[in-house]
Design an enzyme around this catalytic site. Structure first.
Site, PDB file in Angstrom:
ATOM      1  N   GLU A 148      -5.399   0.026  -7.643  1.00  0.00           N
ATOM      2  CA  GLU A 148      -4.052   0.803  -7.689  1.00  0.00           C
ATOM      3  C   GLU A 148      -2.897   0.174  -8.277  1.00  0.00           C
ATOM      4  O   GLU A 148      -2.341  -0.414  -7.289  1.00  0.00           O
ATOM      5  CB  GLU A 148      -3.830   1.700  -6.283  1.00  0.00           C
ATOM      6  CG  GLU A 148      -3.271   2.995  -6.461  1.00  0.00           C
ATOM      7  CD  GLU A 148      -2.886   3.666  -5.010  1.00  0.00           C
ATOM      8  OE1 GLU A 148      -2.794   4.919  -4.991  1.00  0.00           O
ATOM      9  OE2 GLU A 148      -2.672   3.035  -4.161  1.00  0.00           O
TER      10      GLU A 148
ATOM     11  N   HIS B  32      -2.339  -2.800  -5.907  1.00  0.00           N
ATOM     12  CA  HIS B  32      -2.792  -2.609  -4.744  1.00  0.00           C
ATOM     13  C   HIS B  32      -4.266  -2.523  -4.607  1.00  0.00           C
ATOM     14  O   HIS B  32      -4.888  -1.836  -4.981  1.00  0.00           O
ATOM     15  CB  HIS B  32      -2.099  -1.157  -4.240  1.00  0.00           C
ATOM     16  CG  HIS B  32      -2.797  -0.922  -2.818  1.00  0.00           C
ATOM     17  ND1 HIS B  32      -3.136   0.632  -2.372  1.00  0.00           N
ATOM     18  CD2 HIS B  32      -3.243  -1.530  -1.510  1.00  0.00           C
ATOM     19  CE1 HIS B  32      -3.503   0.528  -1.009  1.00  0.00           C
ATOM     20  NE2 HIS B  32      -3.688  -0.636  -0.668  1.00  0.00           N
TER      21      HIS B  32
ATOM     22  N   ASN C 117      -2.951   6.568  -0.129  1.00  0.00           N
ATOM     23  CA  ASN C 117      -2.420   6.683   1.081  1.00  0.00           C
ATOM     24  C   ASN C 117      -1.577   8.102   1.478  1.00  0.00           C
ATOM     25  O   ASN C 117      -1.280   8.360   2.566  1.00  0.00           O
ATOM     26  CB  ASN C 117      -1.639   5.444   1.468  1.00  0.00           C
ATOM     27  CG  ASN C 117      -2.699   4.226   1.757  1.00  0.00           C
ATOM     28  OD1 ASN C 117      -3.760   4.521   2.331  1.00  0.00           O
ATOM     29  ND2 ASN C 117      -2.159   3.137   1.693  1.00  0.00           N
TER      30      ASN C 117
ATOM     31  N   SER D 219       0.883  -1.121  -0.155  1.00  0.00           N
ATOM     32  CA  SER D 219       0.000  -0.034  -0.035  1.00  0.00           C
ATOM     33  C   SER D 219       0.935   1.265   0.042  1.00  0.00           C
ATOM     34  O   SER D 219       0.395   2.346  -0.085  1.00  0.00           O
ATOM     35  CB  SER D 219      -0.982  -0.105   1.392  1.00  0.00           C
ATOM     36  OG  SER D 219      -0.221   0.073   2.325  1.00  0.00           O
TER      37      SER D 219
END
Length: 361
Positions: free
Chosen positions: A94, A82, A132, A61
């Site tokens: 992702e 991801h 993130n 991540s």
């Protein structure tokens, strides 16, 4: 789905405990916990076990795809994929392009994502990727406001009133408060007298999984504010030298979401995301951002970019150490040209090159 479909699908799943079982795979996705050394060891073994041309992907991540690729002799076949939790529900995929990822790998991973019903979004390889990276300062400000005077339940309520399925503290409980805690403790970095999350972990409050974290979970799922945690917030706030004050919901909203939006502008500046709509897709389908707003970058245009920039500037003056309040250059350019992001990007987006940060082979 029919029972026959379910039975056939399950019959395609097999298990193994030896890397040699992967020798004929076309794609392998690594999904161990976020430890770079462990991932590099696994990628080295996968590289030796898998056939030439097999794509080696990581479900990381935020860790560097290039560093994992360097552990192999096929960096052009290494990519991030991801998936968002729970993967059977969340639609976002992702995909992260490394510096040496070739076009065949890129197209293949995108095609696979579409084929299994995901919304693939392509990101360049920078810490935290798109989602993130932007979430970092949302979480940071939630913690800061708790120290300054707001309570976790009030902060979370502002987020859910906006349309988020849960606020930052409830999200932490869901993920588990002990994620990373033991590693910090081993390194001597935990401080339960000064850090709220460390204090909760030391007291055995690990989140939803053991029925108590920032909230109590009487039936395992239903959140109930905890007086013990509220008292601990006040105590640790005092230990850090804060003089607590009251917060309006508007201030909480601005300090939660405006740094996140501001970081979205920086993601575009840095060429990490291809276009604003990719960020909106990332948040709507990966973080359950309220779809009615169109996503954070579209919503920024709705609010008004000058208003956002002015409020960020105000907070940057009040909190000079919080660098994430300083308006992004792209945001300031949009304001200076009296343009929405969507219109500015349509005209000038090609100036922000979506390219790897190091040369390809």
């Amino acid at each position: 789905k029919t029972q026959a479909f379910v039975d056939r699908s399950l019959s395609l799943i097999s298990t193994a405990v030896d890397y040699s079982a992967l020798k004929n795979c076309d794609l392998v996705i690594e999904a161990v916990f976020e430890d770079m050394q462990l991932k590099k060891e696994i990628f080295e073994k996968l590289d030796a076990a898998c056939k030439p041309g097999c794509i080696l992907a990581s479900n990381t991540s935020y860790l560097s795809i290039d560093e994992m690729a360097a552990a192999t002799k096929r960096p052009e076949k290494v990519m991030g994929m991801h998936f968002f939790s729970p993967a059977n529900v969340m639609k976002l995929l992702e995909n992260i392009q490394g510096a040496k990822t070739d076009n065949v790998t890129l197209v293949t991973c995108t095609s696979i994502g579409t084929r299994i019903g995901k919304w693939p979004v392509l990101s360049q390889n920078m810490n935290g990727f798109i989602g993130n990276r932007m979430l970092t300062f949302y979480s940071t400000e939630a913690g800061s406001m708790a120290m300054e005077g707001a309570m976790p339940a009030q902060i979370d309520k502002v987020a859910t009133d906006f349309g988020m399925p849960m606020g930052p503290f409830a999200m932490s409980d869901l993920v588990g408060l002990d994620v990373g805690f033991q590693a910090r403790k081993r390194k001597g970095l935990s401080d339960p007298k000064m850090n709220l999350k460390d204090a909760l972990c030391e007291s055995g409050r690990l989140g939803m999984k053991n029925g108590k974290g920032y909230y109590d979970y009487k039936d395992g799922r239903t959140r109930v504010p905890s007086k013990l945690v509220d008292d601990l917030v006040v105590e640790i706030s005092a230990n850090n030298g804060y003089k607590r004050r009251s917060f309006t919901d508007q201030e909480i909203f601005e300090r939660l979401f405006y740094p996140l939006i501001n970081e979205g502008f920086k993601v575009l500046e840095d060429g990490v995301a291809r276009q604003p709509s990719d960020i909106d897709v990332t948040y709507c389908h990966g973080y359950n951002w309220p779809r009615v707003t169109g996503g954070p970058m579209h919503y920024a245009d709705v609010i008004g970019l000058k208003k956002i920039a002015d409020i960020l500037t105000k907070y940057a003056s009040t909190y000079p150490k919080a660098h994430y309040f300083a308006p992004a250059s792209l945001l300031k350019e949009c304001v200076a040209s009296n343009s929405s992001l969507s219109k500015f990007w349509a005209k000038n987006g090609n100036n922000y090159k979506f390219v790897p940060k190091t040369p390809r082979l």
